[in-house]
Design a protein around this motif. Sequence first.
Motif, PDB file in Angstrom:
ATOM      1  N   VAL A 143       0.041   0.273   2.591  1.00  0.00           N
ATOM      2  CA  VAL A 143       0.242   1.372   3.532  1.00  0.00           C
ATOM      3  C   VAL A 143      -0.879   2.388   3.361  1.00  0.00           C
ATOM      4  CG1 VAL A 143       2.752   1.090   3.457  1.00  0.00           C
ATOM      5  CG2 VAL A 143       1.664   2.762   1.943  1.00  0.00           C
ATOM      6  N   ASN A 144      -1.157   3.116   4.432  1.00  0.00           N
ATOM      7  CA  ASN A 144      -2.066   4.256   4.385  1.00  0.00           C
ATOM      8  C   ASN A 144      -1.213   5.515   4.407  1.00  0.00           C
ATOM      9  OD1 ASN A 144      -4.416   2.634   4.484  1.00  0.00           O
ATOM     10  ND2 ASN A 144      -4.211   2.456   6.699  1.00  0.00           N
ATOM     11  N   PHE A 145      -1.565   6.478   3.584  1.00  0.00           N
ATOM     12  CA  PHE A 145      -0.670   7.623   3.419  1.00  0.00           C
ATOM     13  C   PHE A 145      -1.424   8.923   3.227  1.00  0.00           C
ATOM     14  CE2 PHE A 145       1.676  10.464   0.538  1.00  0.00           C
ATOM     15  CZ  PHE A 145       2.722  10.786   1.390  1.00  0.00           C
ATOM     16  N   ASP A 146      -0.816   9.999   3.779  1.00  0.00           N
ATOM     17  CA  ASP A 146      -1.341  11.352   3.576  1.00  0.00           C
ATOM     18  C   ASP A 146      -0.162  12.318   3.605  1.00  0.00           C
ATOM     19  OD1 ASP A 146      -3.551  13.263   3.340  1.00  0.00           O
ATOM     20  OD2 ASP A 146      -2.898  13.939   5.313  1.00  0.00           O
ATOM     21  N   GLY A 147      -0.134  13.266   2.678  1.00  0.00           N
ATOM     22  CA  GLY A 147       0.967  14.231   2.619  1.00  0.00           C
ATOM     23  C   GLY A 147       1.721  14.122   1.315  1.00  0.00           C
ATOM     24  N   GLU A 148       3.046  14.050   1.405  1.00  0.00           N
ATOM     25  CA  GLU A 148       3.884  13.877   0.215  1.00  0.00           C
ATOM     26  C   GLU A 148       5.064  12.988   0.553  1.00  0.00           C
ATOM     27  OE1 GLU A 148       5.913  16.342  -3.511  1.00  0.00           O
ATOM     28  OE2 GLU A 148       5.384  17.434  -1.666  1.00  0.00           O
ATOM     29  N   ALA A 149       5.380  12.067  -0.357  1.00  0.00           N
ATOM     30  CA  ALA A 149       6.498  11.154  -0.122  1.00  0.00           C
ATOM     31  C   ALA A 149       6.989  10.569  -1.432  1.00  0.00           C
ATOM     32  CB  ALA A 149       6.091  10.025   0.826  1.00  0.00           C
ATOM     33  N   ASP A 158       2.113  -7.258  -4.934  1.00  0.00           N
ATOM     34  CA  ASP A 158       1.569  -5.912  -5.120  1.00  0.00           C
ATOM     35  C   ASP A 158       1.831  -5.034  -3.900  1.00  0.00           C
ATOM     36  OD1 ASP A 158       0.640  -6.565  -7.572  1.00  0.00           O
ATOM     37  OD2 ASP A 158      -1.470  -6.636  -7.050  1.00  0.00           O
ATOM     38  N   PHE A 159       2.226  -3.814  -4.179  1.00  0.00           N
ATOM     39  CA  PHE A 159       2.416  -2.808  -3.133  1.00  0.00           C
ATOM     40  C   PHE A 159       1.343  -1.746  -3.360  1.00  0.00           C
ATOM     41  CE2 PHE A 159       3.926   1.007  -1.167  1.00  0.00           C
ATOM     42  CZ  PHE A 159       4.707   0.606  -0.087  1.00  0.00           C
ATOM     43  N   THR A 160       0.560  -1.466  -2.337  1.00  0.00           N
ATOM     44  CA  THR A 160      -0.571  -0.551  -2.480  1.00  0.00           C
ATOM     45  C   THR A 160      -0.467   0.609  -1.514  1.00  0.00           C
ATOM     46  OG1 THR A 160      -2.014  -2.378  -3.134  1.00  0.00           O
ATOM     47  CG2 THR A 160      -3.080  -0.337  -2.441  1.00  0.00           C
ATOM     48  N   VAL A 161      -0.641   1.816  -2.042  1.00  0.00           N
ATOM     49  CA  VAL A 161      -0.686   3.028  -1.222  1.00  0.00           C
ATOM     50  C   VAL A 161      -2.124   3.510  -1.208  1.00  0.00           C
ATOM     51  CG1 VAL A 161       0.201   5.357  -0.867  1.00  0.00           C
ATOM     52  CG2 VAL A 161       1.663   3.615  -1.922  1.00  0.00           C
ATOM     53  N   ASN A 162      -2.732   3.541  -0.037  1.00  0.00           N
ATOM     54  CA  ASN A 162      -4.118   3.990   0.102  1.00  0.00           C
ATOM     55  C   ASN A 162      -4.137   5.460   0.503  1.00  0.00           C
ATOM     56  OD1 ASN A 162      -5.241   1.255  -0.203  1.00  0.00           O
ATOM     57  ND2 ASN A 162      -4.302   0.872   1.791  1.00  0.00           N
ATOM     58  N   THR A 163      -4.851   6.283  -0.258  1.00  0.00           N
ATOM     59  CA  THR A 163      -4.984   7.703   0.049  1.00  0.00           C
ATOM     60  C   THR A 163      -6.468   8.065   0.107  1.00  0.00           C
ATOM     61  OG1 THR A 163      -5.110   8.662  -2.179  1.00  0.00           O
ATOM     62  CG2 THR A 163      -2.915   8.046  -1.382  1.00  0.00           C
ATOM     63  N   VAL A 170       1.581  -0.971  -7.293  1.00  0.00           N
ATOM     64  CA  VAL A 170       2.800  -1.239  -8.060  1.00  0.00           C
ATOM     65  C   VAL A 170       3.329  -2.624  -7.701  1.00  0.00           C
ATOM     66  CG1 VAL A 170       3.410   1.209  -8.039  1.00  0.00           C
ATOM     67  CG2 VAL A 170       4.352  -0.300  -6.301  1.00  0.00           C
ATOM     68  N   LEU A 171       4.317  -3.071  -8.467  1.00  0.00           N
ATOM     69  CA  LEU A 171       5.079  -4.279  -8.126  1.00  0.00           C
ATOM     70  C   LEU A 171       6.456  -3.880  -7.616  1.00  0.00           C
ATOM     71  CD1 LEU A 171       4.120  -6.685 -11.058  1.00  0.00           C
ATOM     72  CD2 LEU A 171       3.249  -6.667  -8.718  1.00  0.00           C
ATOM     73  N   VAL A 193      -0.260   2.057 -11.168  1.00  0.00           N
ATOM     74  CA  VAL A 193      -1.665   2.145 -11.554  1.00  0.00           C
ATOM     75  C   VAL A 193      -2.398   2.954 -10.503  1.00  0.00           C
ATOM     76  CG1 VAL A 193      -3.810   0.891 -11.971  1.00  0.00           C
ATOM     77  CG2 VAL A 193      -1.644  -0.048 -12.785  1.00  0.00           C
ATOM     78  N   PHE A 194      -3.045   4.013 -10.934  1.00  0.00           N
ATOM     79  CA  PHE A 194      -3.837   4.838 -10.029  1.00  0.00           C
ATOM     80  C   PHE A 194      -5.302   4.488 -10.198  1.00  0.00           C
ATOM     81  CE2 PHE A 194      -6.455   8.720  -9.451  1.00  0.00           C
ATOM     82  CZ  PHE A 194      -6.340   8.805  -8.063  1.00  0.00           C
TER      83      PHE A 194
END
Length: 306
Positions: A143-149, A158-163, A170-171, A193-194
């Motif tokens: 996912v692509n993300f901006d803000g707070e969640a 693998d689950f990836t948050v792109n900022t 994460v798994l 993991v960041f």
Amino acid sequence: MPMEEKYASEDFLARWLAGELSDEELTGFQASNVYREIMAIDNAAKSMKGPKIDTERALSLVTAKNQKVQKEPKVKRLWLFSAAAACVAILFAGYTYFYGTKTYSTGIGEKESVLLADGSFVELNANSTLSYKRFNWEEDRSVNFDGEAFFDIKSGKDFTVNTAQGTVSVLGTKFNIKIRKDLKVQCYEGSVVFTPLSETNSSLELTEGMEIQLINGQLYQKQFSQNTPDWQNGFSSFSERPLYEVLDELALQYPIQFKLDTVDVNRKFTGKFTHNNLENALKTTLEPMGVKYHISTDKRFVTLFE
């Protein structure tokens, strides 16, 4: 023009649908990613049920209409071009739907819960945006993300948050991400993991109870003890943070703008404010710092002075 872009152009697709490609062009097109994606759309579309069409009646109506025109070759060519253009439009619409993205956004003071296809759950805080591809989720949990969640992720690939400042991978775990001017990640369960975009800092693994903050390119790490993010409980808290950061957060939770006189917004604030009452929020943040304020009649502007 790159070959893939050429194959995706309306002119090329119209020629393909009209059967006007050379053998060499057709061979190259059938070996391209564009062709494979169009075939995937076509196969998916065939599995969808639509209204029953009386093809014989439709054909007779088209034939009758064409017979009224004297210049048959020109009409035929025009009809083929129109049909090709219509097919191209349908293909592009299908391509956009199947390979496009789904986006969720919240405004000032809004919160929204998002349930993903694998059962993962994301709760968005105010003024936040989450987007991801509509299909193939099980193979590409990104996912692509901006803000707070707050993210509650089911186990799987693998689950990836792109900022804008890095990725969080994460798994299966629970964590909170806040990216406004700076970045803060808190791990509530499992591990994450960041990986920063900047090469100045290395990747860092966070386990339960660990928090990192990326401020002006500097990475800070510490422990925290709460079970849920403060904003999920209806308030925002700060520890030795500059006043301008507090004012920015107030403007995210309430539809207000601040007018500053000679107030020093770099002084540090420690405390919290609630998200359900503007008067109380201003009182608990500004009065302890000796800052006076005036709220306009329409409650849109807050003037600060000392």
